[in-house]
Scaffold this active site. Structure first.
Site, mmCIF file in Angstrom:
data_model
loop_
_atom_site.group_PDB
_atom_site.id
_atom_site.type_symbol
_atom_site.label_atom_id
_atom_site.label_comp_id
_atom_site.label_asym_id
_atom_site.label_seq_id
_atom_site.Cartn_x
_atom_site.Cartn_y
_atom_site.Cartn_z
ATOM 1 N N PHE A 424 58.867 71.201 7.781
ATOM 2 C CA PHE A 424 59.878 71.911 8.576
ATOM 3 C C PHE A 424 59.260 72.634 9.778
ATOM 4 O O PHE A 424 58.192 73.242 9.674
ATOM 5 C CB PHE A 424 60.545 72.990 7.710
ATOM 6 C CG PHE A 424 61.901 72.599 7.155
ATOM 7 C CD1 PHE A 424 62.611 71.525 7.635
ATOM 8 C CD2 PHE A 424 62.468 73.358 6.141
ATOM 9 C CE1 PHE A 424 63.856 71.200 7.116
ATOM 10 C CE2 PHE A 424 63.709 73.042 5.609
ATOM 11 C CZ PHE A 424 64.398 71.953 6.108
ATOM 12 N N GLU A 425 59.966 72.615 10.898
ATOM 13 C CA GLU A 425 59.639 73.434 12.068
ATOM 14 C C GLU A 425 58.170 73.347 12.470
ATOM 15 O O GLU A 425 57.543 74.335 12.838
ATOM 16 C CB GLU A 425 60.039 74.900 11.812
ATOM 17 C CG GLU A 425 61.547 75.061 11.634
ATOM 18 C CD GLU A 425 61.964 76.485 11.372
ATOM 19 O OE1 GLU A 425 61.177 77.386 11.680
ATOM 20 O OE2 GLU A 425 63.076 76.700 10.863
ATOM 21 N N GLY A 426 57.637 72.142 12.420
ATOM 22 C CA GLY A 426 56.245 71.905 12.767
ATOM 23 C C GLY A 426 55.432 71.646 11.517
ATOM 24 O O GLY A 426 55.165 72.557 10.734
#
Length: 646
Positions: A424-426
């Site tokens: 998630f998110e990177g």
């Protein structure tokens, strides 16, 4: 007439890096503890005394947490959400009534105006009741419409959208595409100017909240033309606008209740008034939003650690083997110690980073990224250790345990739910590269032209002169420091408590060692440094450990000074730091003693088919089909599965 849609961009590796570089926040206008740490400068004064929330922030936050806890205990059935893979509408309606959609929104727009610290505490609380609810609230507020509008929206946009987001409307963030992940230079969704509007075309993948969202933040590429700068741009899009189709609700190994889908945009007319910021600013808006938005993931990891510690304590005291509780066997006890110490450190990192975000005195872009990286990796390890402590029961589902008369402990679900945090998110790998770029920013600022093959000799000469001045002042400071003086940081060794000063001296010494290692690597590899992803990843991991040690020690001293379990906090910080130091020493050893070069040769052989013989003797159950789904722009041919929460 609108212009024809753009073809999917074809970009080189260098062009992709240039796009990412242009989206970075270039200047450092505020101090950064983590940035200084990577430069070999241990700025304890930036984090100690530990910053604290105001009395009003505490009052408001605690008041909401009390209401939220009562709601979760009486209205949320996490097991039901897991079984049915859906959050009941009445639960979402209840969250709306509580004001949970507007935790971070200013009260003048109908929100609660909670600080980052209490927002994270709320996410941890609700996420422990149901991780799917934690994700819904986080995706809505951390990266959805409220946060980018808070940072970059016009007064008119805030007045129009924030009251809706605070009470009634769920939002989602649409960046990823079927063939575009962490390389936004290849973004294919277009926003073609048409009078006072834009026409959006494209397909977005993994749209968390997208299935139930009322408002979307969409990243799309505006073609450059007369009067239009062009570039990747952010828009607020109404989900019920003609041409918006949710084509699929995705299903995953964990977080089964999240409303994540595939959204197609076909000639979606969006008024220019809904554009966030200027054209071409979309990636910068996204990255800036994520600076604090990433802190929501560590919140879920802290919650997981606390729950895992509770279960490990209760189970290990009840379960006996060979005449004594399993907790008293060293093999299990070591795991419990790791869970307890690491949970303490995770909360220390989260609270410190969040409070610094609230105070806005420091630039926390690196701290936020380190918190996300460290928490997602350690949270996963904590859950894995709990499954191991529980043995066969850790692998068994909660429903199965309940059916045969035992406590329904969802340890295996925790493991599944936490696994996505490393993506998630990177992803961890992308976070390594993102943090590494920020960590070497000072070097590239003064010496970047020296290692850039496209720069002229005159540019290199100027860079050489600037670098000479910088390094003449910087390098001598990396030879010796306070960490070599036995009495330094003596305030962190109060009578009757473990000696935490020794750990701060260790952090100071090894921050300088890390900076020397980074400088040596840049001197050795120069322009090839960016390809040494294994080395850069270890540098970042060392920095993350040093940051976590610093946060743990500072938090322990804060709790001691407040008379709040200070002795126990000192013990946990001491154990964590000793465990962390072992990891740091291993990482330093692997900076120069590793198999990176051999790994590259093996990868070349794998991709070239040299080891296909090794794949024989198995059956591939994955079947036929393309690796990446077709995302050609055009009208949708599927049923719209968008579901509005009434």
């Amino acid at each position: 007439m609108s212009a024809p849609p753009l073809k999917k961009p074809v970009v080189t590796e260098r062009e992709a890096r240039q796009v990412a570089e242009a989206a970075r926040e270039q200047a450092w206008r505020k101090p950064s503890f983590a940035k200084e740490l990577f430069l070999g400068r241990f700025r304890l004064d930036l984090i100690h005394p530990h910053p604290l929330p105001t009395d009003e922030a505490v009052r408001r936050g605690e008041q909401f947490l009390t209401k939220l806890r009562a709601f979760c205990e009486t209205k949320v059935d996490g097991a039901l959400i897991e079984r049915e893979a859906r959050i009941p509408d009445e639960v979402i309606d209840g969250l709306k009534e509580l004001g949970a959609l507007g935790m971070k929104i200013d009260p003048k727009y109908g929100g609660l105006g909670l600080t980052q610290v209490y927002y994270n505490k709320a996410l941890a609380l609700v996420g422990s009741a149901s991780p799917a609810i934690g994700v819904l609230l986080s995706a809505h507020q951390s990266i959805g419409v409220p946060q980018p509008l808070k940072l970059f929206g016009t007064p008119e946009q805030k007045e129009k959208f924030l009251p809706r987001c605070a009470r009634t409307d769920i939002s989602a963030f649409l960046l990823t595409e079927p063939d575009v992940g962490s390389d936004p230079a290849r973004l294919a969704t277009t926003a073609v100017p048409d009078g006072d509007d834009y026409l959006l075309d494209g397909v977005k993948l993994w749209t968390t909240n997208g299935v139930v969202a009322d408002l979307l933040v969409v990243m799309a590429r505006v073609p450059k033309s007369e009067g239009h700068k062009g570039g990747i741009t952010a828009f607020v899009v109404e989900t019920d606008a003609p041409g918006v189709t949710v084509e699929n609700r995705n299903a995953f190994m964990g977080l089964r209740g999240i409303e994540n889908g595939v959204t197609r945009l076909h000639q979606v007319r969006v008024p220019a008034a809904n554009r966030i910021g200027p054209e071409g600013a979309g990636l910068k808006i996204a990255l800036t939003t994520l600076n604090t938005g990433r802190l929501s993931l560590p919140a879920s990891c802290v919650a997981a650690g606390k729950w895992c510690l509770k279960i490990a304590r209760e189970w290990s005291a009840a379960r006996e083997q060979w005449g004594k509780p399993v907790a008293n066997h060293e093999a299990v006890g070591q795991k419990i110690s790791f869970i307890a110490a690491t949970t303490f450190a995770l909360e220390a990192v989260l609270d410190l980073s969040s409070q610094m975000a609230d105070e806005d005195r420091n630039d926390i872009r690196i701290e936020g990224a380190l918190a996300k990286l460290f928490a997602s990796e350690m949270g996963w390890r904590i859950a894995d250790e709990l499954v191991q402590i529980r043995g066969g029961r850790g692998f068994e589902t909660a429903d199965s345990l309940r059916a045969r008369g035992e406590r329904a402990v969802p340890a295996e679900q925790m493991l599944r739910d936490l696994r996505i945090n490393r993506i998630f998110e990177g992803s961890t790998e992308i976070m390594h590269l993102l943090i590494a770029r920020e960590a070497v920013d000072a070097h590239l600022t003064v010496a970047g032209d020296l290692i850039d093959p496209e720069k002229s000799l005159s540019d290199k000469a100027r860079a050489g002169a600037n670098a000479g001045v910088f390094y003449a002042k910087w390098l001598p400071k990396l030879v010796a420091g306070p960490g070599q003086l036995p009495r330094t940081y003596g305030d962190f060794h109060p009578a009757g408590h473990p000696d935490l000063a020794t750990h701060l001296r260790y952090v100071e010494r090894n921050a300088r060692k890390l900076a020397r290692s980074t400088f040596y690597a840049m001197s050795r590899w120069q322009g090839r440094m960016e390809t040494k992803q294994g080395f850069l990843g270890r540098v970042v991991d060392i920095g993350a450990e040093l940051f976590a040690m610093s946060a743990a020690v500072v938090r322990a001293e804060l709790l001691r000074s407040q008379g709040d379990h200070g002795r126990e906090a000192y013990q946990l910080a001491d154990v964590f730091c000793r465990q962390s130091r072992i990891r740091v020493e291993e990482l330093f050893g692997r900076l120069w003693n590793n198999t990176d070069d051999l790994d590259r040769k093996v990868v070349k052989g794998v991709l070239g088919g040299a080891y296909e013989w090794l794949e024989q003797g198995v059956i591939d159950p994955s079947g036929e089909g393309p690796w990446i789904a077709d995302a050609t722009p055009g009208p949708s041919e599927k049923e719209n599965v968008h579901r509005r929460i009434q």
